[in-house]
Design a protein around this motif. Structure first.
Motif, mmCIF file in Angstrom:
data_model
loop_
_atom_site.group_PDB
_atom_site.id
_atom_site.type_symbol
_atom_site.label_atom_id
_atom_site.label_comp_id
_atom_site.label_asym_id
_atom_site.label_seq_id
_atom_site.Cartn_x
_atom_site.Cartn_y
_atom_site.Cartn_z
ATOM 1 N N ARG A 8 -47.960 -42.169 48.030
ATOM 2 C CA ARG A 8 -46.633 -41.874 47.811
ATOM 3 C C ARG A 8 -45.943 -41.294 49.002
ATOM 4 N N ALA A 9 -44.613 -41.616 49.052
ATOM 5 C CA ALA A 9 -43.547 -41.361 50.061
ATOM 6 C C ALA A 9 -42.504 -40.540 49.419
ATOM 7 N N LEU A 10 -42.122 -39.389 50.193
ATOM 8 C CA LEU A 10 -41.104 -38.613 49.585
ATOM 9 C C LEU A 10 -39.787 -39.289 50.385
ATOM 10 N N ARG A 11 -38.644 -39.616 49.579
ATOM 11 C CA ARG A 11 -37.235 -40.012 50.128
ATOM 12 C C ARG A 11 -36.313 -39.134 49.433
ATOM 13 N N PHE A 12 -35.326 -39.288 50.113
ATOM 14 C CA PHE A 12 -34.007 -38.473 49.895
ATOM 15 C C PHE A 12 -33.209 -39.620 48.928
ATOM 16 N N VAL A 13 -32.828 -39.547 47.990
ATOM 17 C CA VAL A 13 -32.241 -40.550 47.270
ATOM 18 C C VAL A 13 -31.295 -40.016 46.150
ATOM 19 N N ALA A 14 -29.973 -40.301 46.346
ATOM 20 C CA ALA A 14 -28.888 -39.664 45.384
ATOM 21 C C ALA A 14 -29.011 -38.397 45.331
ATOM 22 N N GLY A 15 -28.855 -37.728 46.459
ATOM 23 C CA GLY A 15 -28.935 -36.331 46.674
ATOM 24 C C GLY A 15 -30.063 -35.307 46.134
ATOM 25 N N ARG A 16 -31.325 -36.296 45.914
ATOM 26 C CA ARG A 16 -32.583 -35.443 45.564
ATOM 27 C C ARG A 16 -33.671 -36.004 46.204
ATOM 28 N N ASP A 17 -34.712 -35.211 46.578
ATOM 29 C CA ASP A 17 -35.843 -35.896 47.034
ATOM 30 C C ASP A 17 -36.729 -36.422 45.855
ATOM 31 N N VAL A 18 -37.144 -37.755 45.971
ATOM 32 C CA VAL A 18 -37.839 -38.451 44.944
ATOM 33 C C VAL A 18 -39.098 -39.163 45.587
ATOM 34 N N TYR A 19 -40.159 -39.138 44.875
ATOM 35 C CA TYR A 19 -41.564 -39.695 45.559
ATOM 36 C C TYR A 19 -41.498 -41.284 45.060
ATOM 37 N N PHE A 20 -41.614 -42.187 45.858
ATOM 38 C CA PHE A 20 -42.045 -43.561 45.492
ATOM 39 C C PHE A 20 -43.347 -43.881 46.004
ATOM 40 N N ASP A 28 -42.771 -41.207 39.541
ATOM 41 C CA ASP A 28 -42.542 -40.691 38.182
ATOM 42 C C ASP A 28 -41.383 -41.558 37.255
ATOM 43 N N PRO A 29 -41.446 -42.367 36.484
ATOM 44 C CA PRO A 29 -40.295 -43.004 36.202
ATOM 45 C C PRO A 29 -39.188 -42.134 35.366
ATOM 46 N N ASP A 30 -39.611 -40.874 35.290
ATOM 47 C CA ASP A 30 -38.650 -39.825 34.746
ATOM 48 C C ASP A 30 -37.682 -39.458 35.976
ATOM 49 N N ASP A 31 -38.028 -39.569 37.125
ATOM 50 C CA ASP A 31 -37.213 -39.381 38.457
ATOM 51 C C ASP A 31 -35.894 -40.459 38.090
ATOM 52 N N TRP A 32 -35.702 -41.362 37.454
ATOM 53 C CA TRP A 32 -34.880 -42.419 37.568
ATOM 54 C C TRP A 32 -33.601 -41.842 37.028
ATOM 55 N N SER A 33 -32.389 -42.109 37.527
ATOM 56 C CA SER A 33 -31.105 -41.702 37.058
ATOM 57 C C SER A 33 -30.129 -42.973 37.411
ATOM 58 N N ILE A 34 -28.915 -43.001 36.582
ATOM 59 C CA ILE A 34 -28.191 -43.867 36.769
ATOM 60 C C ILE A 34 -27.695 -43.989 38.402
ATOM 61 N N GLU A 35 -27.544 -42.935 39.030
ATOM 62 C CA GLU A 35 -27.073 -43.010 40.477
ATOM 63 C C GLU A 35 -28.510 -43.953 41.496
ATOM 64 N N ARG A 55 -26.857 -54.910 33.066
ATOM 65 C CA ARG A 55 -27.147 -54.971 31.587
ATOM 66 C C ARG A 55 -28.693 -55.170 31.555
ATOM 67 N N VAL A 56 -29.262 -55.894 32.483
ATOM 68 C CA VAL A 56 -30.546 -55.947 32.524
ATOM 69 C C VAL A 56 -31.409 -54.752 32.875
ATOM 70 N N LEU A 57 -31.046 -54.031 33.786
ATOM 71 C CA LEU A 57 -31.614 -52.590 34.144
ATOM 72 C C LEU A 57 -31.505 -51.652 32.912
ATOM 73 N N ARG A 58 -30.271 -51.843 32.229
ATOM 74 C CA ARG A 58 -30.055 -50.860 31.074
ATOM 75 C C ARG A 58 -31.313 -51.139 29.922
ATOM 76 N N PHE A 59 -31.266 -52.673 29.828
ATOM 77 C CA PHE A 59 -32.225 -53.011 28.963
ATOM 78 C C PHE A 59 -33.591 -52.613 29.041
ATOM 79 N N LEU A 60 -33.985 -52.875 30.366
ATOM 80 C CA LEU A 60 -35.532 -52.401 30.501
ATOM 81 C C LEU A 60 -35.666 -51.253 30.743
ATOM 82 N N ARG A 61 -34.913 -50.093 31.138
ATOM 83 C CA ARG A 61 -34.920 -48.748 30.978
ATOM 84 C C ARG A 61 -34.903 -48.453 29.325
ATOM 85 N N ALA A 62 -34.115 -48.887 28.747
ATOM 86 C CA ALA A 62 -34.260 -48.405 27.228
ATOM 87 C C ALA A 62 -35.334 -48.885 26.611
ATOM 88 N N TYR A 63 -35.843 -50.152 26.873
ATOM 89 C CA TYR A 63 -37.022 -50.510 26.261
ATOM 90 C C TYR A 63 -38.211 -49.730 26.622
#
Length: 113
Positions: A8-20, A28-35, A55-63
């Motif tokens: 994994r690599a740490l990146r600063f995304v949408a105001g927060r450090d997130v691992y990819f 961690d899929p829980d790191d996702w947000s609308i931003e 619409r596709v992204l929201r469907f994928l996420r909700a599913y």
């Protein structure tokens, strides 16, 4: 069968450090947000997400949140009312590497769906 080794690599995304992971999927899929799709490294090839892509992204996420896994192609087609060809064309890297990555779903190589 041995589980693939993930790094994994740490990146600063949408105001927060997130691992990819090394392929740009959220560690961690829980790191996702609308931003996050707006500033995700996976979005580099898309200038602006349009209403159909969202619409596709929201469907994928909700599913994923409801079922604990990514949708099968038939579920994705039914849920978005788009053909697989249309879905693949919406994202430069297709459904699995483009849409799933932007929706914050796990890397398909590290999960069984």
């Amino acid at each position: 069968m041995a589980e693939p080794i993930r790094t994994r690599a740490l990146r600063f995304v949408a105001g927060r450090d997130v691992y990819f992971d090394t392929e740009g999927f959220f560690w961690d899929p829980d790191d996702w947000s609308i931003e996050r799709p707006r500033s995700s490294p996976a979005r580099a090839e898309i200038e602006r997400l349009d209403a159909v892509q969202w619409r596709v992204l929201r469907f994928l996420r909700a599913y994923y949140l409801d079922q604990g896994r990514a949708p099968l192609n038939r579920d994705l087609k039914a849920g978005t009312e788009l053909s697989l060809v249309e879905l693949e064309r919406l994202f430069p890297q297709g459904i699995r590497l483009g849409a799933r990555r932007l929706a914050g779903l796990p890397n398909p190589k590290t999960c069984l769906d």
